[in-house]
Design a protein around this motif. Sequence first.
Motif, PDB file in Angstrom:
ATOM      1  N   GLU A 106       1.003  74.177 103.524  1.00 35.87           N
ATOM      2  CA  GLU A 106       2.496  74.215 103.736  1.00 35.87           C
ATOM      3  C   GLU A 106       3.175  75.314 103.167  1.00 35.87           C
ATOM      4  O   GLU A 106       3.787  76.313 103.889  1.00 35.87           O
TER       5      GLU A 106
ATOM      6  N   THR B 287      -3.123  71.003 108.651  1.00 34.44           N
ATOM      7  CA  THR B 287      -3.729  69.681 107.405  1.00 34.44           C
ATOM      8  C   THR B 287      -4.348  68.726 108.411  1.00 34.44           C
ATOM      9  O   THR B 287      -5.624  68.512 107.628  1.00 34.44           O
TER      10      THR B 287
ATOM     11  N   SER C 291       1.939  73.586 109.977  1.00 33.95           N
ATOM     12  CA  SER C 291       1.355  73.163 108.562  1.00 33.95           C
ATOM     13  C   SER C 291       0.864  71.800 109.065  1.00 33.95           C
ATOM     14  O   SER C 291      -0.038  71.403 108.038  1.00 33.95           O
ATOM     15  N   ILE C 292       1.680  71.012 109.621  1.00 33.53           N
ATOM     16  CA  ILE C 292       0.940  69.636 109.865  1.00 33.53           C
ATOM     17  C   ILE C 292      -0.367  69.555 110.661  1.00 33.53           C
ATOM     18  O   ILE C 292      -1.169  68.869 110.259  1.00 33.53           O
TER      19      ILE C 292
ATOM     20  N   LYS D 212      -2.753  69.845 101.668  1.00 35.73           N
ATOM     21  CA  LYS D 212      -1.254  69.666 102.709  1.00 35.73           C
ATOM     22  C   LYS D 212      -0.258  70.483 101.863  1.00 35.73           C
ATOM     23  O   LYS D 212       0.176  71.378 102.524  1.00 35.73           O
TER      24      LYS D 212
ATOM     25  N   VAL E 261       1.871  64.187 107.930  1.00 36.25           N
ATOM     26  CA  VAL E 261       0.845  63.710 106.960  1.00 36.25           C
ATOM     27  C   VAL E 261       1.627  63.168 105.580  1.00 36.25           C
ATOM     28  O   VAL E 261       2.242  63.607 105.355  1.00 36.25           O
TER      29      VAL E 261
END
Length: 486
Positions: free
Chosen positions: A173, A294, A290-291, A169, A470
């Motif tokens: 990011e 992941t 990014s979310i 994660k 997350v």
Amino acid sequence: MDATNKFYNLGLLIVATIVVAKLISSLVMPRSSKRLPPIVKGYPLIGGLVKFLKGPIVMIREEYSKLGSVFTVNLCNRKITFLIGPEVSAHFFKAPESDLSQQEVYQFNVPTFGPGVVFDVDYSIRQEQFRFFTEALRVTKLKGYVDQMVVEAEDYFSKWGDSGEVDLKFELEHLIILTASRCLLGREVRDKLFDDVSSLFHDLDNGMLPISVLFPYLPIPAHSRRDQARKKLADIFANIITSRKCAAKSENDMLQSFIDSKYKDGRPTTESEVTGLLIAALFAGQHTSSITSTWTGAYLLKYKECLSAVQEEQKSLMKKHGKRVDHDILAEMDVLYRCIKEALRLHPPLIMLLRSSHSDFTVQTREGKEYDIPKGHIVGTSPAFANRLPHIYKNPDSYDPDRFAPGREEDKAAGAFSYISFGGGRHGCLGEPFAYLQIKAIWSHLLRNFEFELISPFPEIDWNAMVVGVKGKVMVRYKRRELSVD
């Protein structure tokens, strides 16, 4: 006796008048007052505020099972009517701004984006600014962005060792913000000012709290840091814009596209507008990418058959194209695309979409029941809930990328607006192609160069964040290798 008869007749006349008035009233009464959606049970004055604050998704799940696909929750002096499912939400996505407006419900973004852009301007100007986004994301531009995405991914992961353990994660990011800086904010930021600008964006991000939705100008430390960061960013971009203009340089990034943009009357964009549009672009894309990247990784490492399928696809593409990765090759990654799309179906970062209703309208449920939604209501829908409706998706809580495969295509079987992770209709996300390309560029590199093992528990959803993501770390063990084409 005569007096008694007079009073009796007068009483009958009054009663008859009331009855006739009631009958006339019932005949001419607007339909909306007879067919209002059911209301979520709540407390006097505050209505369903307690249920709503405990978690919108929990509330929607409970009320959908009791009240159906259309219901209203009273929040103090405001009414939010939820439309859940494609059968009742078409008007939500297709209605013109004059009927259902974004501007009133998203005013809390104005201090972050700044004056004169997006939700701080009338609809006609906002439409022109959205045209600037469209031009900055056309295919010819995207092809150049992909080349930069690939370079960023190669450079970032070259710093990893031959093996190790990382928080996936955190790594994704960080890479996403680096990539966004290169493609959106420009070479000057990426090469020289990344740490400064990244820190300022962090303060902007932390200045958007749940309380900010109701009180965006509340004098609290987070808002103060937000406002200072916004001012410093404006100064940085003003200097970059001036430098580019003086040197007569042109770059392939969104910053340059906004600098070159002109309104229909020929007026060029101002430095303040360019800064605001860039901030809006980064906010719209950074969290989503990014979310979703992941979640995609977490699911691939949990379901080995899905991991094998995307690895086989990479092998096939490497046989065909060698190690090269560009826009057109990313477009061939259909299996990876479906894996990303399924992660995004289960975990759309925006759990609610809202509009302000300026006119009455009627919706019909799939059971055939009609409801009239009055002018003045806030109208909402929920991607996080609607994307898991069992009458649209088989085993809706399961990760099953093949549900989007040719011949099955569950998201199309029930008609438009069955899949709304990127919104849809008049206000569909303009950055959807960019997001998919960015996530594909990252994961194609990872799949070709590393073996992974998920060593922490499968992640939970962080419902407390403004953009739902997350929760906690996603720890993986990696080992460097090169995917064989044999």
